[in-house]
Every structure is written in C-alpha cells, then in structure tokens.
Design a protein around this motif. Structure first.
Motif, mmCIF file in Angstrom:
data_model
loop_
_atom_site.group_PDB
_atom_site.id
_atom_site.type_symbol
_atom_site.label_atom_id
_atom_site.label_comp_id
_atom_site.label_asym_id
_atom_site.label_seq_id
_atom_site.Cartn_x
_atom_site.Cartn_y
_atom_site.Cartn_z
ATOM 1 N N GLY A 399 5.282 -13.375 -7.213
ATOM 2 C CA GLY A 399 4.340 -14.038 -7.661
ATOM 3 C C GLY A 399 3.240 -14.458 -7.087
ATOM 4 N N ASN A 400 3.078 -14.096 -5.811
ATOM 5 C CA ASN A 400 1.943 -14.574 -5.017
ATOM 6 C C ASN A 400 1.116 -13.377 -4.713
ATOM 7 N N GLU A 401 1.347 -12.357 -5.303
ATOM 8 C CA GLU A 401 0.611 -11.282 -4.888
ATOM 9 C C GLU A 401 -0.756 -10.889 -5.896
ATOM 10 N N GLY A 402 -1.506 -9.958 -5.715
ATOM 11 C CA GLY A 402 -2.526 -9.895 -6.565
ATOM 12 C C GLY A 402 -3.954 -10.216 -5.980
ATOM 13 N N SER A 403 -5.098 -10.000 -6.390
ATOM 14 C CA SER A 403 -6.367 -10.386 -5.726
ATOM 15 C C SER A 403 -6.557 -11.661 -6.404
ATOM 16 N N PRO A 404 -7.505 -12.246 -5.718
ATOM 17 C CA PRO A 404 -8.188 -13.572 -5.906
ATOM 18 C C PRO A 404 -8.562 -13.638 -7.532
ATOM 19 N N VAL A 405 -8.442 -14.687 -8.198
ATOM 20 C CA VAL A 405 -8.912 -14.949 -9.544
ATOM 21 C C VAL A 405 -10.041 -16.008 -9.554
#
Length: 698
Positions: A399-405
């Motif tokens: 749940g801590n992956e992904g590009s900045p929001v």
C-alpha cells in the motif's frame, strides 16, 4: 482436529504438532517403513505421524481417559514408560513437557544370550505416545548385540511382555536430570466426583491443560525434594514445628517421608485455593496454582506447598502449612524452588515450555497475560515461542507503492456533505485508497475514497455496522485510522477501536479493541485516540496510556486482551499521534503537554508497563508525527504548524507551514505514504485533506 493451544499461534510447529493427533483408539497396530531386514529401527521426528504417534493429555483427550489411572498415570522417577503390549506392539509414553534426544532401546529376549539394539529414536517428543508393531513378531531379523556380535532374531508371533526385557539408554542432560529423581510418587488425575466434603469445591473438573501442568509440577517438586540443594537448605533452615507448641520436627525423618510418599492424584478445585488431605493422594489446586508457580510467571507457590504439607499429615498449626510459629515449610520450599528455577535446574523451569496461560481451554479467560516475576531466557525456550519480545510479526509492506499524489479533498467530494457535516480528523492511504475519519458532530463516519490517477472518487461511508445482530455506530468522536494486513482500524472516544475487513465489499465489522467502558481492565481502554501497527502489534494511544495488542488475536466475535499497557503518561485532552522509526526501531508518541515520548519496543514484555526511554520537549503542542526516509515531521498548534524536527532533541529543523502555494492553517493528523504528505487542515471555513508530494518539502 483443532490446534489445542488455540491462542498460542506463535508457538513453533513442533509444539502445535505436540498437541494434535488421532485418538488413541484409532492408532494402527503397526508402524511405517515397510519390511525391515535388520535392527535397530531408526526413527526421526519426521517419521512421527498419526499412524504411530498420539499425544498424551492433549486438549481433545476425553476426561474418562485421563481420569483413568490404568491409562494415565506414571511414577515421577519413571516418566518414560516402555513396554510390549498385548498386540505385540512396542509402546512408549513420555510424561514430560520437554523433549529428549538420542534415545536407544535395548531388548533382551528369553533364549538369547545377549541384549540387542532394538530402536534408535532421534527425539522423543513432549507427552508423546509412540506405538509400533515389533517386526520380529512377523519375520526373521538381523540384530547387533552390545559386543557388536551379529545375530539373527527369529520370528516369534507368540512373544509376550513376560518374554522380553526392554531398557532405555539416553545421555540427554534433561533425561539424566529426570533419572536423578529419588521420589517414588505415583501421579494420576481425578475428577473427585461425588466427593463427600464440600462437593461444590469440585464442580469444575481438572482440564487437560491442568493435567499437563500437573506433570510439570510433579516433576519439579519431586526433583527438588530429591536434590542435595534441598537437603542442604532444609538443614540450614530454622526449626520446623508440628504444632503451636513449637514441637520440632526431625528433618531427616521428614525428608525420608517426602521421598517415600506414595503419590499425588491431581484435581481441580474452586471456591478455595487448594485441598490436600493427610496420608492420601488427594491433591487439588485452583487453576491459578497450575499457572503461577513458575518464577517467570507470578511465582506464587504458597498453596502448592501448603497443600503438600497437609498431604504429609500437618494441619493449620506450627509452620508446616500456615507459618504460625515463624517462617517454615512454605518459605523453605519457595526459596529453593525459586533458586533452582532461576538456575534452570528444575526439570520444567519456565512457563514457556507449555504456555498454558495462553490456552483458551481453561476456566479464566481474562488472565492470558501476566508479567514475569523473574525473566528467564534461553535458546531452548526461544525455539518454542520465538523469544520474549512480542514484535515478531511482519509490518505490512504493501500500500505504499505508486507515484506521488497531488490533490485537495473537502466536503464537495462527499455526496450530500457540507463543511458542517464533514470535518476530516485523520487520514490514511493504502495504495489507491484513502481512508478519512470524519468527526463532525452528529455525523461521525469513516469515509473511503479512490485516489487513482490523482482523481477523487467517493467509494463508501461507514457510519454504522452490524455487531452481534444489532446496529452499532461510533458512539463518541472518532480520532484515528490505520490499515494493515487487510483490516481497517478506527479509534474513537467511546473507548473502542473498531476493526473492519478492508478486503471484503461493504467492509464488514470484525471485532473491536476495548469494550466501550472506560477503564484499565484487560479488555478496556480510556478513550482511544490514535492507532498504528508494527511487527504484529497493534498500538493504541488512549487518554493515559499506550496499549499494545497482539494482531494475531484479531478474530471475529473475540474481544482481544491488552498484552501490555505503558506507564501512565499523564491524562489530558488533545490530539495524539503515533509513529515508529523503521531505522532505529523506536516508537514516538505525541503528548499535548508539549512533548514527544519515546519508547524502545524491543524492551517490552508480556504484562509489563513499558517505560519511556526519554521525553523530548517541544516548542509547541504536537498533534501528530510521522517518519519519512529518516526525517521526523510533526504537526502542532504553534506558529510553525508543520515542521521537520530533530528526532533526538525536538528542535525545529525547518518550518513547512507554507509549502509552495499551500499555507496550512490548522493542520492536525497526517500520514506520509506513496512519497506523499496526506494531511488534514481543520480550518473553520471548511476542513480538508491535502495530498502534497514530498519532493516539495525540500
């Protein structure tokens, strides 16, 4: 069949195996391995299956079995029983909570000049019953004698126990310790049904976990009384009196009487702590006695030795039961028992061999955790339970992956909401899902959004749920939210932390921590402000304490108990925050009294009150905090509303109240996930949640 230590999921696989298996009457009459051409039979731990192994006194064993002396009894100086049964099967029973290694069984058959090596067992497991058919009942075999001579054992289908002698050899230090027991007590178990004296005392019968603990207690007591240490302590101790006239007891005669005592038949009693009857085998103990005699439990042995004093024929005069005429039998025995336990000299010196306190198959379901009077550590114990530290689980890495929001979320993003009905208090992000706690008066809820592709999509509102076939709600103001391992945790001032299923549509209610009643009982918290999870432990900050709960115990319909509760941190109203520095392993918590409290989780032990290793003074009242790549960020009520601070001193390193085009006005709780700061800003005009990429906080 179910696992028998149902609440001790962290016990290693060999202990789980220890307490499961088929019923005794389901055992086959032969073992595995096919045709055997020569002896000895060699068995390793992996060879033990339900076909040849059953575990004595397991939680599913019927009372009519373990209360039957012909099936369940042993002598303390012979806890390892070997025999040939009527079905020409080799039968081994081991009454012990600890295993032994490298056991050799030699056999001598009538008509043969020498004994020969029959079986080699790499291990004999705790409480194991091994049953295998002797191969020379059905075939000729080659065997080897003690002198190394090769002989042939001829097939003999008529062999009986009278025609064969079996002898054990084992150099295992624990086995040799058991061999040093000089007492000849016979140990059995009784339900004392229909006992004429106060039958209400025996209404609640001895359970299988009590029986296993009775084995440990019997081995410990008999070994202690057999030891030179006890004999020396006995003679160095003050006088022992048989009556209030201080008639002295001959200590040599007393010790001989103890050694030669005929035996104890363990039972369970309630309404009193224990019952012992002079000159009989009757020996009944309340459940707590079976748990607390260990020095790494509460170390309460008074009743254990008091009742045995009655068995020896002494009454409530003198100092052999109650110490009316001065320190006596109870004190003497307790002192030696303690010292031998701390030296790991007693056979079963630690509660960790069986962890009966954590077994749900007993009467008291509120005392699963108890601080140790003395801490006992060791590799043998760690192999059983993984060690004393509770921080054994995995921190949810997902749940801590992904590009900045980058976004702003407010009441306009919630269907039918207004600035009055939606006031974000806390926020947590897991993957593309954002969880926002809403503490607007009369509209308490958990709002769930999708933030995939920087878009805001409202998914669900949790304002009520079904619990025990009734509708429930957040009874007081909600404060914190966290998601890990498929569960959503929401704290509120109704002294509960609600737990929902994050992976199932509709997010059904699972259970809660805290029973809703303010307090410090085993199922209580004092409000509930913030929540986090780290290495298998749920951390809840209430109005006075940090509360720690084992994540593994979260099950539907079960109210988990508090594993440990910190020292009193001082009661005051305000916003609280929790964060763990993954780099140092230290736990940081905010306190409205302008400070940050720091704990060292690795020092925490069951039932203890963890103490702060230090306090960090803050310029302002801190609200929440979180770590990002070793940097500590804190929100507060001061001029510097959001800052990076020194995690050792609390000094402000840099003020981030203004981050490019965003000026934070009343920030409170936040989290840093997906390289993004997600922070609530509780302005009077309209509270919102900002998502700000961390690369903007240079």
């Amino acid at each position: 069949m179910k696992n028998l230590f149902s609440t001790s999921l962290f016990i290693l696989a060999n202990i789980l195996l220890l307490l499961t298996g088929c019923k005794e009457d389901e055992l086959p009459s032969s073992g595995e391995g096919g045709d055997i051409q020569s002896l000895p039979i060699k068995l390793t731990e992996t060879d033990y299956t339900s076909d040849n192994t059953y575990y004595l006194l397991n939680d599913d064993e019927p009372p009519e079995v373990y209360f039957d002396k012909s099936q369940r009894s042993f002598y303390v100086n012979q806890p390892l029983q070997i025999s040939l049964d009527d079905e020409q099967c080799f039968l081994l029973r081991f009454y012990s909570p600890r295993e032994i290694s490298n056991v050799t069984v030699w056999a001598t058959i009538e008509g043969y000049e020498e004994d020969f090596k029959f079986i080699e067992l790499e291990k004999v497991m705790p409480f194991q019953q091994l049953k295998i058919q002797i191969p020379f009942a059905t075939q000729d075999l080659t065997a080897y004698t003690r002198t190394g001579k090769k002989i042939k054992i001829m097939q003999n289908p008529y062999l009986t126990a009278e025609n064969i002698t079996l002898k054990v050899e084992c150099q295992d230090p624990y086995y040799k310790k058991l061999q040093a027991i000089r007492c000849t007590w016979r140990i059995s178990f009784s339900d004392y049904s229909g006992y004429h004296w106060n039958p209400q005392y025996y209404k609640y019968k001895l359970l299988a976990p009590h029986a296993r603990e009775a084995v440990a207690l019997a081995l410990n007591m008999s070994y202690m009384y057999s030891s030179e240490r006890f004999e020396k302590a006995l003679h160095e101790f003050g006088p022992l009196h048989s009556d209030n006239n201080k008639t002295e007891i001959d200590k040599d005669a007393l010790l001989k009487k103890v050694i030669a005592y005929r035996g104890l038949s363990f039972g369970h009693c309630s309404g009193v702590n224990g019952v012992g009857q002079g000159g009989t085998e009757m020996y009944c103990l309340n459940e707590w006695c079976f748990l607390e005699h260990y020095v790494d439990d509460s170390f309460e042995t008074h009743t254990v030795f008091h009742e045995f004093g009655h068995n020896l024929g002494y009454v409530h005069t003198g100092n052999m039961s109650y110490e009316i005429t001065g320190p006596g039998w109870i004190t003497l025995c307790a002192n030696v028992y303690r010292d031998m336990s701390l030296d790991k000299d007693l056979p079963v010196y630690s509660r960790r061999f069986m962890h009966t306190r954590k077994n749900t198959n007993r009467y008291d379901h509120t005392n699963y955790y108890r601080a140790s009077k003395y801490v006992i550590e060791g590799a043998e114990l760690d192999a059983i339970d993984g060690g004393l530290s509770p921080w054994r689980g995995e921190t949810d890495p997902g749940g801590n992956e992904g590009s900045p929001v980058s976004l702003k979320l407010d009441a306009s993003d919630v269907p039918n909401a207004t600035a009055t009905t939606f006031r974000p208090k806390d926020v947590y992000v897991y993957g593309d899902t954002m969880y926002v706690v809403n503490d607007a008066a009369g509209h308490f809820s958990l709002e769930i959004f999708s933030i995939a592709n920087d878009q805001k999509t409202h998914l669900e509102s949790i304002m009520e749920w079904t619990e025990n076939n009734e509708t429930n709600t957040f009874s007081r103001q909600p404060n914190g939210v966290f998601r890990a391992n498929g569960k959503i945790y929401v704290t509120h001032e109704g002294s509960r932390t609600e737990i929902f299923d994050a992976r199932t549509k509709g997010h059904p209610f699972i259970t809660c921590i805290g029973n809703g009643n303010w307090g410090t009982g085993p199922t209580q918290t004092i409000h509930a402000f913030d929540v986090s999870l780290y290495k298998g432990i749920i951390i809840i900050h209430d109005k006075r304490y940090m509360n720690f709960v084992e994540e593994r115990l979260i099950q539907p319909g079960t109210l988990p108990l508090i594993y440990a509760r910190s020292e009193n941190l001082g009661e005051t109203n305000g916003t609280y925050g929790i964060a763990v520095d993954d780099r140092s392993g230290l736990l940081y918590t905010t306190h409205p009294n302008k400070r940050i409290d720091v704990f060292k989780p690795d020092d925490m032990r069951e039932g203890t009150a963890p103490k702060r290793i230090r306090q960090i003074a803050c310029k302002n009242t801190p609200y929440a905090l979180d770590f990002y790549q070793g940097r500590l960020f804190v929100s507060s009520n001061g001029t510097e509303k959001f800052c990076e601070v020194n995690p050792d001193t609390g000094d402000i390193i840099k003020d981030y109240t203004v981050i490019e085009d965003i000026t934070l006005q009343a920030p409170e709780k936040f989290c840093i996930r997906r390289n993004t700061l997600f922070i609530t800003d509780r302005t009077k005009e309209g509270a919102c949640v900002y998502a700000i990429p961390m690369n903007k906080l240079k």
